[in-house]
Write an enzyme that holds these catalytic residues in place. Structure first.
Site, PDB file in Angstrom:
ATOM      1  N   SER B  72     -15.403 -30.189  26.102  1.00 56.94           N
ATOM      2  CA  SER B  72     -15.634 -30.818  27.402  1.00 56.94           C
ATOM      3  C   SER B  72     -15.369 -32.322  27.493  1.00 56.94           C
ATOM      4  CB  SER B  72     -16.926 -30.386  28.044  1.00 56.94           C
ATOM      5  OG  SER B  72     -16.767 -29.022  28.408  1.00 56.94           O
ATOM      6  N   HIS B  77     -19.359 -46.125  31.293  1.00 61.20           N
ATOM      7  CA  HIS B  77     -19.034 -47.306  32.087  1.00 61.20           C
ATOM      8  C   HIS B  77     -20.033 -48.379  31.676  1.00 61.20           C
ATOM      9  CE1 HIS B  77     -16.613 -44.624  34.537  1.00 61.20           C
ATOM     10  NE2 HIS B  77     -17.650 -43.810  34.567  1.00 61.20           N
ATOM     11  N   CYS B  92     -19.501 -27.445  26.956  1.00 57.06           N
ATOM     12  CA  CYS B  92     -19.693 -26.024  27.184  1.00 57.06           C
ATOM     13  C   CYS B  92     -19.695 -25.333  25.826  1.00 57.06           C
ATOM     14  CB  CYS B  92     -18.595 -25.459  28.073  1.00 57.06           C
ATOM     15  SG  CYS B  92     -16.967 -25.897  27.493  1.00 57.06           S
TER      16      CYS B  92
END
Lengths: 129, 129
Positions: B72, B77, B92
């Site tokens: 995944s 940020h 996942c």
């Protein structure tokens, strides 16, 4: 505009849309090309700045991708065999733009059902720089 | 292993860690190079498969980045001027691997405070392919 001169949003006030799209057309969400064009179009339509993308086609099916934006990011993962797509849109910019992105994607994919959770992030620490 | 032959996790059972790290060292989280190496190291240590990354340095400060994994993704940020980093890890695959990734990143960044929300995704629609 040169990338180097992009200025990040001055406040870390994040708006994160966590979405799950059910009952999508399996062919569409199994097509790396379709999804690339869909995201590219949605970013353009929402007036956001694209800093680069990666998309990956799995075998026998499934596509995963992300697009980095000056205002933050979009990511998705698909399970065509379940008609299922997980979408995250995070922005520290204009929330309306994020909503427009989501609306555009949903409009194009026409899922049978959409689940959306909104998570707000950010805080008011004193500046250290 | 060729990318084309990677097989996605057969069940869309997602495990999403939404984290916020407060009081991080501003120099570290303002360094694209530092963060790139940190994420690369964490992915390797957790035994995950890196499908590609994008990292972007903002001016006057701030870094944003994304690493796409077979299992995944990771995105972050930073707002160095607030000592603040937003981190998302979605998998996942193996949840322990995602936890190890998170632990490694926190251990290296030594934030004063960490906020973690776990969101579980996935469903049991009948297969359509």
């Amino acid at each position: 505009m040169k990338r180097e001169f992009l200025v990040q949003n001055p406040r870390p006030d994040g708006y994160h849309l966590m979405m799950e799209l059910y009952g999508c057309d399996s062919e569409k969400i199994n097509s790396r090309r379709y999804l690339h064009n869909l995201i590219k179009g949605a970013v353009k339509k929402a007036g956001l700045t694209n800093l680069g993308s990666r998309f990956h086609q799995f075998q026998p099916h499934g596509v995963t991708g992300f697009t980095l934006l000056a205002q933050s990011h979009i990511s998705f993962h698909t399970w065509p065999e379940f008609g299922y797509l997980v979408l995250d849109i995070f922005t520290c910019g204009d929330q309306d733009q994020a909503d427009r992105l989501a609306d555009h994607i949903v409009e194009k994919l026409q899922p049978a059902r959409v689940s959306t959770n909104v998570v707000r992030k950010g805080f008011k620490y004193p500046r250290t720089l």
